[in-house]
Design a protein around this motif. Structure first.
Motif, short mmCIF file in Angstrom:
data_model
loop_
_atom_site.label_atom_id
_atom_site.label_comp_id
_atom_site.label_asym_id
_atom_site.label_seq_id
_atom_site.Cartn_x
_atom_site.Cartn_y
_atom_site.Cartn_z
N GLN A 235 0.80 -1.09 -0.06
CA GLN A 235 0.07 -0.03 0.01
C GLN A 235 0.93 1.35 -0.08
OE1 GLN A 235 -1.80 1.42 4.03
NE2 GLN A 235 -1.42 -0.61 4.39
N PHE A 236 0.17 2.28 -0.57
CA PHE A 236 0.76 3.78 -0.70
C PHE A 236 0.94 4.04 0.74
CE2 PHE A 236 -1.11 4.22 -4.90
CZ PHE A 236 0.18 4.24 -5.61
N GLY A 237 -0.32 4.04 1.69
CA GLY A 237 -0.75 4.39 2.72
C GLY A 237 -2.28 4.65 2.91
N ASN A 238 -2.49 4.94 4.13
CA ASN A 238 -4.08 5.11 4.31
C ASN A 238 -4.95 3.90 3.78
OD1 ASN A 238 -4.39 7.84 5.63
ND2 ASN A 238 -3.40 8.53 3.89
N ASN A 239 -4.27 2.55 3.93
CA ASN A 239 -4.80 1.57 3.35
C ASN A 239 -5.17 1.53 1.78
OD1 ASN A 239 -4.48 0.06 6.01
ND2 ASN A 239 -6.25 1.47 6.60
N ALA A 240 -4.57 2.11 1.14
CA ALA A 240 -4.80 2.15 -0.24
C ALA A 240 -3.72 1.46 -0.94
CB ALA A 240 -4.37 3.49 -1.05
N TYR A 241 -4.31 0.18 -1.30
CA TYR A 241 -3.65 -1.01 -1.75
C TYR A 241 -3.32 -1.02 -3.05
CZ TYR A 241 -4.43 -2.73 3.01
OH TYR A 241 -4.36 -2.96 4.57
N ALA B 52 1.77 -7.90 -3.07
CA ALA B 52 3.30 -7.61 -2.86
C ALA B 52 3.58 -7.89 -1.59
CB ALA B 52 3.54 -6.19 -3.11
N SER B 53 5.08 -8.55 -1.42
CA SER B 53 5.37 -9.01 -0.16
C SER B 53 6.82 -8.37 0.18
CB SER B 53 5.76 -10.28 -0.12
OG SER B 53 6.42 -10.83 1.05
N TYR B 54 7.04 -7.91 1.26
CA TYR B 54 8.61 -7.21 1.46
C TYR B 54 9.50 -8.30 2.03
CZ TYR B 54 6.46 -7.42 6.32
OH TYR B 54 5.78 -7.60 7.40
N SER B 55 9.28 -9.72 1.75
CA SER B 55 10.35 -10.60 2.18
C SER B 55 10.49 -11.69 1.24
CB SER B 55 9.70 -11.21 3.50
OG SER B 55 8.65 -11.67 3.77
N MET C 143 -8.91 -0.28 -4.94
CA MET C 143 -7.78 -0.04 -4.18
C MET C 143 -7.80 -0.12 -2.58
SD MET C 143 -4.93 3.00 -4.78
CE MET C 143 -5.96 4.28 -4.41
N PHE C 144 -8.98 0.72 -2.38
CA PHE C 144 -9.13 0.78 -0.65
C PHE C 144 -9.84 -0.49 -0.27
CE2 PHE C 144 -8.46 5.12 -1.71
CZ PHE C 144 -7.76 5.47 -0.52
N THR C 145 -10.21 -1.47 -1.17
CA THR C 145 -10.88 -2.71 -0.51
C THR C 145 -9.82 -3.99 -0.94
OG1 THR C 145 -12.31 -2.66 -2.31
CG2 THR C 145 -13.06 -1.90 -0.40
N LYS C 146 -8.68 -3.70 -1.12
CA LYS C 146 -7.76 -4.72 -1.60
C LYS C 146 -8.21 -5.66 -2.92
CE LYS C 146 -6.35 -5.37 3.15
NZ LYS C 146 -6.03 -6.15 4.35
N ARG C 147 -9.05 -4.99 -3.74
CA ARG C 147 -9.45 -5.87 -4.96
C ARG C 147 -8.88 -5.48 -6.28
NH1 ARG C 147 -16.12 -5.38 -3.13
NH2 ARG C 147 -15.69 -6.31 -1.07
#
Length: 283
Positions: free
Chosen positions: A189-195, A200-203, A227-231
């Motif tokens: 996400q960018f921030g504010n839960n905007a996915y 994506a994974s950081y590991s 975007m805000f609902t992870k869809r």
């Protein structure tokens, strides 16, 4: 574990005193810096290096990235007290605004190694991008910040922004074209839960490249909802692919943001993953 706190006094509408008062109430001899500049932060980290196990960034993604730059590829551990506009990285890495939770994590000392990446040798830890969102960030930084101002700037910019032209290295030439924006995502996400990159994974040792073509304003409302609902998922306007490294040219724009901090970066662009380069505190 020994912790040092680096506070950005300009984050969260300059409302850092509440955090500092609470910190000193719980740890009267806490080691901290209210940083007025990048030079302040650099000097403090160098000075406290041998006496610190955990460096705590108190601020937004830009502050966190600044601290991370100084401790990647080392035994030092990064922790976060979120105090920014979007807090994308802290949302993704499970840091909250409960100081007791933070101090408990520091006491336990558990950590995880995560990926970071560079854009023309500039470090990024979360999501960075070029084009529309780079232009939005540039204008947003001239406001008093906050989510409402971000939405206002985004809508105004949408109607006047022209697509960027991107040419990729040979292996990815099928993606050459005109786009509203390109994003390089280490987290979701960018921030504010905007996915923007919900998978994506950081590991995982990989970066998610997100390409968004320009659409109508009404279509943008659907894009924002998803975007805000992870869809978000691939369609005629949205493409994803994963890379370790990537080279490309943006012909008609230098506007970028790295972890939400606006800047100009000239082409050619080289993006590189830095696998397991940063230690972060976990539960």
């Amino acid at each position: 574990m020994r912790a040092s706190f680096i506070i950005n006094p300009y984050s969260a509408k300059k409302n850092y005193q509440q955090f500092l008062d609470l910190l000193l109430k719980k740890i009267p001899n806490a080691n901290y810096l209210v940083s007025e500049s990048l030079e302040d932060t650099d000097s403090f980290i160098k000075k406290e290096w041998d006496n610190t196990d955990v460096f705590v960034a108190v601020g937004g993604d830009g502050t966190i990235s600044t601290v991370a730059q100084k401790i990647i590829h080392s035994e030092k551990i990064l922790a976060v007290f979120p105090a920014g506009s979007g807090n994308g990285f802290s949302n993704e890495t499970h840091f909250n605004k409960n100081i007791d939770d933070l101090l408990d994590k520091i006491k336990k000392g558990n950590f995880q190694q995560i990926d970071t990446f560079t854009v023309n040798d500039r470090l990024s830890i979360n999501v960075s991008g070029a084009g529309f969102d780079g232009e939005v960030i540039k204008k947003f930084e001239k406001t008093s910040r906050g989510f409402v101002n971000y939405i206002k700037v985004t809508v105004k910019t949408f109607f006047i922004y022209k697509s960027i032209k991107i040419k990729f290295e040979e292996a990815y030439q099928q993606y050459d074209g005109e786009y509203l924006m390109l994003n390089v995502a280490n987290t979701r996400q960018f921030g504010n839960n905007a996915y923007i990159a919900p998978h994506a994974s950081y590991s995982d040792g990989l970066l998610d490249i997100v390409l968004v073509k320009k659409f109508t304003f009404w279509q943008s409302l659907g894009f924002a909802f998803r975007m805000f609902t992870k869809r978000l998922k691939e369609n005629e306007y949205l493409s994803y692919f994963q890379v370790k490294n990537l080279k490309f040219i943006i012909e008609n724009s230098k506007s970028w943001h790295l972890d939400g901090e606006g800047m100009k970066i000239s082409s050619p662009i080289q993006v590189k993953i830095l696998p397991y380069s940063l230690k972060i505190l976990i539960d």
